[in-house]
Design a protein around this motif. Structure first.
Motif, short mmCIF file in Angstrom:
data_model
loop_
_atom_site.label_atom_id
_atom_site.label_comp_id
_atom_site.label_asym_id
_atom_site.label_seq_id
_atom_site.Cartn_x
_atom_site.Cartn_y
_atom_site.Cartn_z
N VAL A 1 -1.65 6.73 3.38
CA VAL A 1 -1.06 5.38 3.27
C VAL A 1 -1.41 4.57 4.52
CG1 VAL A 1 1.11 4.07 3.21
CG2 VAL A 1 0.76 6.00 1.65
N LEU A 2 -1.29 5.19 5.69
CA LEU A 2 -1.61 4.48 6.93
C LEU A 2 -3.07 4.03 6.95
CD1 LEU A 2 0.24 6.68 9.59
CD2 LEU A 2 1.07 4.60 8.49
N ARG A 3 -3.98 4.94 6.59
CA ARG A 3 -5.41 4.59 6.57
C ARG A 3 -5.72 3.50 5.54
NH1 ARG A 3 -5.92 10.28 6.67
NH2 ARG A 3 -6.42 10.99 8.77
N ALA A 4 -5.13 3.63 4.35
CA ALA A 4 -5.36 2.64 3.30
C ALA A 4 -4.81 1.28 3.73
CB ALA A 4 -4.73 3.09 1.99
N TRP A 5 -3.68 1.28 4.42
CA TRP A 5 -3.11 0.03 4.90
C TRP A 5 -4.03 -0.63 5.92
CZ3 TRP A 5 -1.63 -1.90 9.64
CH2 TRP A 5 -0.99 -3.15 9.59
N LEU A 6 -4.55 0.15 6.87
CA LEU A 6 -5.48 -0.41 7.86
C LEU A 6 -6.68 -1.06 7.18
CD1 LEU A 6 -5.54 2.26 10.72
CD2 LEU A 6 -4.69 -0.08 10.87
N SER A 7 -7.23 -0.38 6.20
CA SER A 7 -8.39 -0.90 5.46
C SER A 7 -8.03 -2.18 4.70
CB SER A 7 -8.90 0.18 4.51
OG SER A 7 -9.98 -0.31 3.76
N ALA A 8 -6.90 -2.16 3.98
CA ALA A 8 -6.48 -3.33 3.21
C ALA A 8 -6.19 -4.51 4.14
CB ALA A 8 -5.26 -3.00 2.36
N PHE A 9 -5.55 -4.23 5.26
CA PHE A 9 -5.25 -5.29 6.22
C PHE A 9 -6.55 -5.92 6.73
CE2 PHE A 9 -4.99 -6.70 10.61
CZ PHE A 9 -4.07 -7.71 10.49
N VAL B 1 0.87 -1.18 0.00
CA VAL B 1 0.00 0.00 0.00
C VAL B 1 0.90 1.23 0.00
CG1 VAL B 1 -1.77 1.27 1.25
CG2 VAL B 1 -1.80 -1.24 1.27
N GLY B 2 0.79 2.05 -1.02
CA GLY B 2 1.64 3.23 -1.16
C GLY B 2 2.65 3.03 -2.27
N ASP B 3 3.60 3.93 -2.35
CA ASP B 3 4.65 3.89 -3.37
C ASP B 3 5.96 3.48 -2.71
OD1 ASP B 3 6.61 4.38 -5.27
OD2 ASP B 3 6.03 6.47 -5.63
N MET C 1 -9.51 -5.96 5.36
CA MET C 1 -10.18 -6.71 4.28
C MET C 1 -9.51 -8.07 4.07
SD MET C 1 -11.17 -3.69 1.56
CE MET C 1 -11.06 -4.84 0.24
N GLN C 2 -8.18 -8.08 4.03
CA GLN C 2 -7.47 -9.34 3.81
C GLN C 2 -7.66 -10.29 4.99
OE1 GLN C 2 -2.99 -10.31 3.61
NE2 GLN C 2 -3.58 -9.81 1.51
N ARG C 3 -7.61 -9.76 6.19
CA ARG C 3 -7.80 -10.59 7.38
C ARG C 3 -9.19 -11.20 7.37
NH1 ARG C 3 -9.81 -9.17 12.55
NH2 ARG C 3 -9.32 -10.79 14.07
N GLN C 4 -10.20 -10.40 7.07
CA GLN C 4 -11.57 -10.92 7.02
C GLN C 4 -11.72 -11.99 5.95
OE1 GLN C 4 -13.88 -10.43 9.32
NE2 GLN C 4 -12.39 -9.11 10.35
N SER C 5 -11.06 -11.81 4.80
CA SER C 5 -11.18 -12.82 3.74
C SER C 5 -10.48 -14.12 4.13
CB SER C 5 -10.65 -12.27 2.42
OG SER C 5 -9.26 -12.16 2.45
N VAL C 6 -9.41 -14.03 4.93
CA VAL C 6 -8.75 -15.25 5.41
C VAL C 6 -9.57 -15.93 6.50
CG1 VAL C 6 -6.70 -16.12 6.61
CG2 VAL C 6 -6.45 -14.43 4.79
N LEU C 7 -10.18 -15.12 7.38
CA LEU C 7 -11.00 -15.67 8.45
C LEU C 7 -12.30 -16.29 7.92
CD1 LEU C 7 -10.74 -12.98 11.27
CD2 LEU C 7 -9.88 -15.34 11.35
N HIS C 8 -12.87 -15.68 6.90
CA HIS C 8 -14.18 -16.09 6.36
C HIS C 8 -14.09 -16.30 4.85
CE1 HIS C 8 -15.63 -14.82 10.28
NE2 HIS C 8 -15.12 -13.63 10.06
N PRO C 9 -13.39 -17.33 4.41
CA PRO C 9 -13.27 -17.57 2.96
C PRO C 9 -14.63 -17.88 2.34
CG PRO C 9 -12.28 -19.37 4.20
CD PRO C 9 -12.75 -18.36 5.20
N HIS C 10 -14.83 -17.43 1.14
CA HIS C 10 -16.11 -17.65 0.47
C HIS C 10 -16.11 -18.93 -0.31
CE1 HIS C 10 -16.21 -13.38 1.36
NE2 HIS C 10 -17.50 -13.55 1.44
N VAL D 1 -0.80 -3.13 13.88
CA VAL D 1 -2.02 -2.33 13.73
C VAL D 1 -2.07 -1.26 14.82
CG1 VAL D 1 -4.55 -2.41 13.91
CG2 VAL D 1 -3.34 -4.06 12.47
N ASP D 2 -1.74 -1.63 16.05
CA ASP D 2 -1.72 -0.64 17.13
C ASP D 2 -0.74 0.49 16.84
OD1 ASP D 2 -3.64 -2.01 18.56
OD2 ASP D 2 -2.22 -2.90 19.98
N GLY D 3 0.41 0.15 16.27
CA GLY D 3 1.40 1.17 15.93
C GLY D 3 0.89 2.14 14.88
N VAL D 4 0.25 1.62 13.85
CA VAL D 4 -0.31 2.48 12.80
C VAL D 4 -1.44 3.34 13.36
CG1 VAL D 4 -1.58 2.47 10.61
CG2 VAL D 4 0.43 1.00 10.90
N LYS D 5 -2.29 2.75 14.18
CA LYS D 5 -3.37 3.54 14.80
C LYS D 5 -2.81 4.64 15.70
CE LYS D 5 -7.08 0.12 14.67
NZ LYS D 5 -7.94 -0.76 15.48
#
Length: 183
Positions: free
Chosen positions: A164-172, A3-5, A174-183, A53-57
């Motif tokens: 970048v920090l906000r986008a990373w939190l969101s992407a993280f 996430v970011g350049d 989303m990815q965590r939820q998809s791993v926890l709850h695969p479709h 995540v705590d560090g980014v927050k």
């Protein structure tokens, strides 16, 4: 996922294991890119993401205070050397031993190190965040046996940094939820 350049500032992560627990969140790799160089351990079990995540927050929730004027005027190389003297070297190279606490205080008030609650950077990386009004100066380096290595410096606008920090939190999340709850 990055996430970011990476040539400027980016956060890279990969989840190897996700946990429903709100403390650990997930296990994986977490790398911070500054000026084209990556800092962090590239291993699938390197980071417990609850701490990352705590560090980014923390960076998003706490206003970033202007950097101490003494540090603000220093070159990236001098900042890195001074940081190692203040916190790591048994025999400081650039300050007297009796100046160590005073020098450490320059980095702590206001705090200018990337929040590192679980040693995400077990590879010896350090990332300093120096704030100037609407700009952030990132200085990243490795502590290689008490010597500065892989030094990088990158100015970024505060808005870009926070985006970048906000986008990373969101992407993280989303990815965590998809791993926890695969479709």
């Amino acid at each position: 996922m990055i996430v970011g350049d990476p040539e400027r500032f980016a956060l890279e992560f990969e989840i190897s294991t996700a946990y429903p627990d709100q403390h650990f969140l997930a296990l994986g790799l977490f790398v911070v890119h500054v000026g084209g160089k990556g800092y962090g351990v590239r291993a699938p079990d390197a980071t417990t993401f609850g701490n990352a995540v705590d560090g980014v927050k923390t960076l998003l929730q706490n206003p970033i205070e202007p950097t101490n004027p003494i540090l603000a005027g220093m070159s990236a190389a001098n900042l890195a050397e001074l940081y190692l003297d203040a916190f790591y070297r048994d025999c400081p190279e650039n300050i007297r031993d009796d100046e160590r606490d005073q020098t450490a205080e320059l980095f702590l008030s206001p705090r200018c190190e990337w929040p590192n609650f679980d040693r995400e950077f077990d590879d010896g990386s350090h990332i300093l965040i120096l704030a100037f009004h609407d700009c952030i100066r990132l200085v990243a380096f490795m502590n290689d046996d008490y010597q500065v290595a892989d030094l990088s410096e990158q100015p970024v606008r505060l808005v870009e940094f926070q985006d970048v920090l906000r986008a990373w939190l969101s992407a993280f999340d989303m990815q965590r939820q998809s791993v926890l709850h695969p479709h």
